[in-house]
Design a protein around this motif. Structure first.
Motif, short mmCIF file in Angstrom:
data_model
loop_
_atom_site.label_atom_id
_atom_site.label_comp_id
_atom_site.label_asym_id
_atom_site.label_seq_id
_atom_site.Cartn_x
_atom_site.Cartn_y
_atom_site.Cartn_z
N ASN A 31 -5.12 -6.07 -19.22
CA ASN A 31 -3.83 -6.19 -19.91
C ASN A 31 -4.01 -6.54 -21.39
O ASN A 31 -3.29 -6.04 -22.25
CB ASN A 31 -2.96 -7.25 -19.24
CG ASN A 31 -2.12 -6.66 -18.12
OD1 ASN A 31 -2.01 -5.44 -18.00
ND2 ASN A 31 -1.56 -7.51 -17.29
N ILE A 34 -4.99 -3.47 -23.20
CA ILE A 34 -3.80 -2.62 -23.42
C ILE A 34 -3.07 -3.10 -24.68
O ILE A 34 -2.67 -2.31 -25.53
CB ILE A 34 -2.86 -2.66 -22.18
CG1 ILE A 34 -3.47 -1.89 -21.01
CG2 ILE A 34 -1.46 -2.11 -22.51
CD1 ILE A 34 -2.74 -2.05 -19.69
N LEU A 35 -2.95 -4.43 -24.80
CA LEU A 35 -2.26 -5.02 -25.96
C LEU A 35 -3.05 -4.76 -27.25
O LEU A 35 -2.49 -4.35 -28.27
CB LEU A 35 -2.07 -6.52 -25.73
CG LEU A 35 -1.30 -7.28 -26.79
CD1 LEU A 35 0.14 -6.79 -26.86
CD2 LEU A 35 -1.30 -8.78 -26.51
N LYS A 39 -1.40 0.04 -26.72
CA LYS A 39 -0.80 0.87 -25.68
C LYS A 39 0.35 0.16 -24.96
O LYS A 39 1.07 0.78 -24.17
CB LYS A 39 -1.87 1.28 -24.66
CG LYS A 39 -2.79 2.34 -25.21
CD LYS A 39 -3.81 2.75 -24.18
CE LYS A 39 -4.78 3.77 -24.78
NZ LYS A 39 -5.98 3.93 -23.96
N ALA A 40 0.50 -1.14 -25.23
CA ALA A 40 1.54 -1.92 -24.53
C ALA A 40 2.94 -1.48 -24.98
O ALA A 40 3.14 -1.12 -26.14
CB ALA A 40 1.34 -3.40 -24.83
N LYS A 41 3.86 -1.45 -24.02
CA LYS A 41 5.24 -1.07 -24.34
C LYS A 41 6.08 -2.31 -24.66
O LYS A 41 7.10 -2.21 -25.33
CB LYS A 41 5.86 -0.35 -23.14
CG LYS A 41 5.23 1.00 -22.89
CD LYS A 41 6.28 2.06 -22.74
CE LYS A 41 5.64 3.41 -22.58
NZ LYS A 41 6.61 4.48 -22.60
N ALA A 42 5.67 -3.45 -24.13
CA ALA A 42 6.42 -4.70 -24.37
C ALA A 42 5.49 -5.90 -24.22
O ALA A 42 4.47 -5.81 -23.54
CB ALA A 42 7.57 -4.81 -23.39
N VAL A 43 5.85 -7.00 -24.90
CA VAL A 43 5.08 -8.25 -24.78
C VAL A 43 6.05 -9.35 -24.37
O VAL A 43 7.12 -9.49 -24.97
CB VAL A 43 4.41 -8.63 -26.13
CG1 VAL A 43 3.52 -9.84 -25.97
CG2 VAL A 43 3.62 -7.48 -26.71
N ARG A 44 5.68 -10.08 -23.33
CA ARG A 44 6.53 -11.20 -22.91
C ARG A 44 6.39 -12.34 -23.92
O ARG A 44 5.30 -12.54 -24.48
CB ARG A 44 6.10 -11.69 -21.52
CG ARG A 44 6.47 -10.74 -20.42
CD ARG A 44 6.25 -11.37 -19.04
NE ARG A 44 6.34 -10.36 -18.02
CZ ARG A 44 5.31 -9.65 -17.55
NH1 ARG A 44 4.10 -9.91 -18.00
NH2 ARG A 44 5.49 -8.73 -16.65
N THR A 47 3.60 -14.64 -23.02
CA THR A 47 2.26 -14.15 -23.41
C THR A 47 2.03 -14.41 -24.90
O THR A 47 0.95 -14.86 -25.30
CB THR A 47 2.14 -12.64 -23.12
OG1 THR A 47 2.57 -12.39 -21.80
CG2 THR A 47 0.73 -12.14 -23.30
#
Lengths: 67, 173
Positions: A31, A34-35, A39-44, A47
């Motif tokens: 993960n 990905i960040l 490539k990440a679509k969203a970040v909490r 996080t």
């Protein structure tokens, strides 16, 4: 272009490896990759909080808006 | 995955394969009987399990051939739907049900059901016209296929949306 993740710059400044960050943040290595690779679509928020805490930085140091 | 769900999926997959084979055999049997009936018109009285099209055969061979072809095509298309159903049941993962392959299969199923519906309508119109001109009364093919195709199409669209949401969820860190 949109939002660009500058995680590797901050990691280099703090001399922290991806493995180390993964352990500190509690996010899996895949993960985090990905960040890091954008490539990440969203970040909490949780996080983001954990990453800022681990890297001792502000969200603006990791995320940038590029036109 | 739940043990009960896994068993149910396996059973449904088996049933879909049985339906696929059964429908293909049915289509093949009708085609074979039709071949026999070309030389022996008596065979048109029982093409498959009491399917009697002898009145059409004695009226016009062309109409008889077209009506037989409706049935063969109908069963082949239904077999195709059963095949897609079997594939869908093999592909589906209850933990992550929304993926592109499932969406594609659902689209294919809905288009094929729509095709079956159109074929049923064409058959029914043909039979109705023949009924008026010759007085031959025949069973009509049920016409609910179009409605069913619509339902499966809506389901495919929902799965497409679900697949996009699942991909987004997987890429949320």
């Amino acid at each position: 272009m949109g939002i660009v993740v500058d995680l590797d710059v901050m990691m280099a400044k703090r001399k922290m490896s991806l493995n180390e960050l993964s352990e500190k943040v509690g996010v899996t290595l895949s993960n985090l990759s990905i960040l890091k690779n954008g490539k990440a679509k969203a970040v909490r928020f949780s996080t983001l909080v954990a990453i800022c805490k681990a890297l001792e930085c502000q969200p603006g140091d990791i995320l940038k808006y590029v036109e | 995955m739940n043990f009960k769900t896994e068993k149910l999926l396996k059973l449904m997959r088996l049933l879909a394969w049985i339906a696929f084979l059964g429908l293909l055999i049915k289509a093949g049997a009708i085609l074979m009987s039709f071949g026999v009936s070309v030389n022996n018109p008596e065979a048109a009285k029982d093409l498959y399990k009491g399917m009697d099209l002898s009145r059409y055969e004695s009226y016009s061979f062309i109409h008889y051939t077209i009506i037989v072809m409706y049935f063969v095509l109908l069963y082949v298309m239904q077999a195709y739907i059963a095949l897609f159903g079997a594939k869908l049941l093999s592909e589906i993962n209850v933990e992550k049900p929304f993926n592109k392959r499932v969406v594609d299969l659902l689209h294919k199923i809905s288009y094929t059901i729509f095709g079956v519906g159109i074929l049923a309508i064409v058959h029914n119109i043909h039979v109705a016209i023949l009924n008026v001109s010759t007085g031959i009364i025949a069973d009509l093919i049920a016409g609910e296929f179009i409605f069913l195709a619509g339902l499966v199409y809506v389901l495919a669209k929902l799965f497409k949306k679900g697949a996009a949401m699942q991909a987004e969820n997987e890429l949320t860190v």
